[in-house]
Design an enzyme around this catalytic site. Sequence first.
Site, PDB file in Angstrom:
ATOM      1  N   ASN A 136       0.844  -1.199   0.000  1.00 55.31           N
ATOM      2  CA  ASN A 136       0.000   0.000   0.000  1.00 55.31           C
ATOM      3  C   ASN A 136       0.878   1.246   0.000  1.00 55.31           C
ATOM      4  OD1 ASN A 136      -2.423   1.547   0.274  1.00 55.31           O
ATOM      5  ND2 ASN A 136      -2.046   1.752   2.472  1.00 55.31           N
ATOM      6  N   HIS A 185       0.685   5.175   1.484  1.00 52.78           N
ATOM      7  CA  HIS A 185      -0.086   5.960   2.443  1.00 52.78           C
ATOM      8  C   HIS A 185       0.525   7.363   2.542  1.00 52.78           C
ATOM      9  CE1 HIS A 185      -2.634   6.744   5.870  1.00 52.78           C
ATOM     10  NE2 HIS A 185      -1.585   7.281   6.452  1.00 52.78           N
ATOM     11  N   SER A 206       4.552   6.986   2.684  1.00 57.45           N
ATOM     12  CA  SER A 206       5.178   5.695   2.995  1.00 57.45           C
ATOM     13  C   SER A 206       4.613   4.629   2.065  1.00 57.45           C
ATOM     14  CB  SER A 206       4.832   5.252   4.429  1.00 57.45           C
ATOM     15  OG  SER A 206       5.130   6.252   5.372  1.00 57.45           O
ATOM     16  N   ASP A 250      -2.752   0.299   8.048  1.00 54.53           N
ATOM     17  CA  ASP A 250      -1.550   1.143   7.901  1.00 54.53           C
ATOM     18  C   ASP A 250      -0.447   0.765   8.894  1.00 54.53           C
ATOM     19  OD1 ASP A 250      -2.881   2.551   5.877  1.00 54.53           O
ATOM     20  OD2 ASP A 250      -3.728   3.975   7.297  1.00 54.53           O
TER      21      ASP A 250
END
Length: 222
Positions: free
Chosen positions: A112, A114, A141, A150
């Site tokens: 992912n 973020h 990030s 997260d």
Amino acid sequence: MTKRVALLISGRGSNMRVILEKNISADIQFLVIANRADSAGLVYVHDLVHNASETGIQTALIPSADFTQGVDFDRALQQRLDQFAPDFVLLAGFMRILGSEFVNAFIGRLINIHPSLLPAFPGLHTHQRALDARVLEHGASVHWVTTGVDEGEVIIQAPVPVIPTDTESDLAARVLAQEHIIYPAVLSWLVSGALRWDSGRMHYDDSVLLWCQNYGYRTPHA
Ligand code: GRF
């Protein structure tokens, strides 16, 4: 060897777009999945596929609004992904929290991006929260996805300064420009094997470390 990469989007899709446009390798087959019919990113990729004879890009729409239970949406998504057999699944502005069954099925392949320097500001509205907290530094990030939102191990972080006169959109634009550098970089390392997930942990070659050091990006082990 050809790698199969799924990109999951919900809205604008600018990270997906730079990844597709950077031509990271001729040996990548992409599958773009959107969970919203009004995703601008999906419109973009449909045009791209329509206008090119051979793009190596498949698309799918799985509207999350059609599912009353999150777990049923996750299963439909997993079914489509399993047909594609991705080496990597990149969440790129995918505005859904995926359940543990899904995450565990893709662990080590699921990544992912973020818009904050995690663990600071997980969740939503990160830019405004960074401004409210008067931090001097903010950023983005890229991280492995685990079942905590997260919370997975960070691969790379791009710091940006917060300028006292910044509005939320100023800061968002500064961070997004960095996202567009680090996410394609991470994908190129995954595809080349310079970055790997093995036996429950991340491994990367010195080339990754050097690139980060040379360009001012952070890795957890640098
Ligand atoms: C980015 O800021 C990303 O970090 C976050 O959602 C936003 C998506 O933007 N997860 P886009 O759809 O890639 O333009």
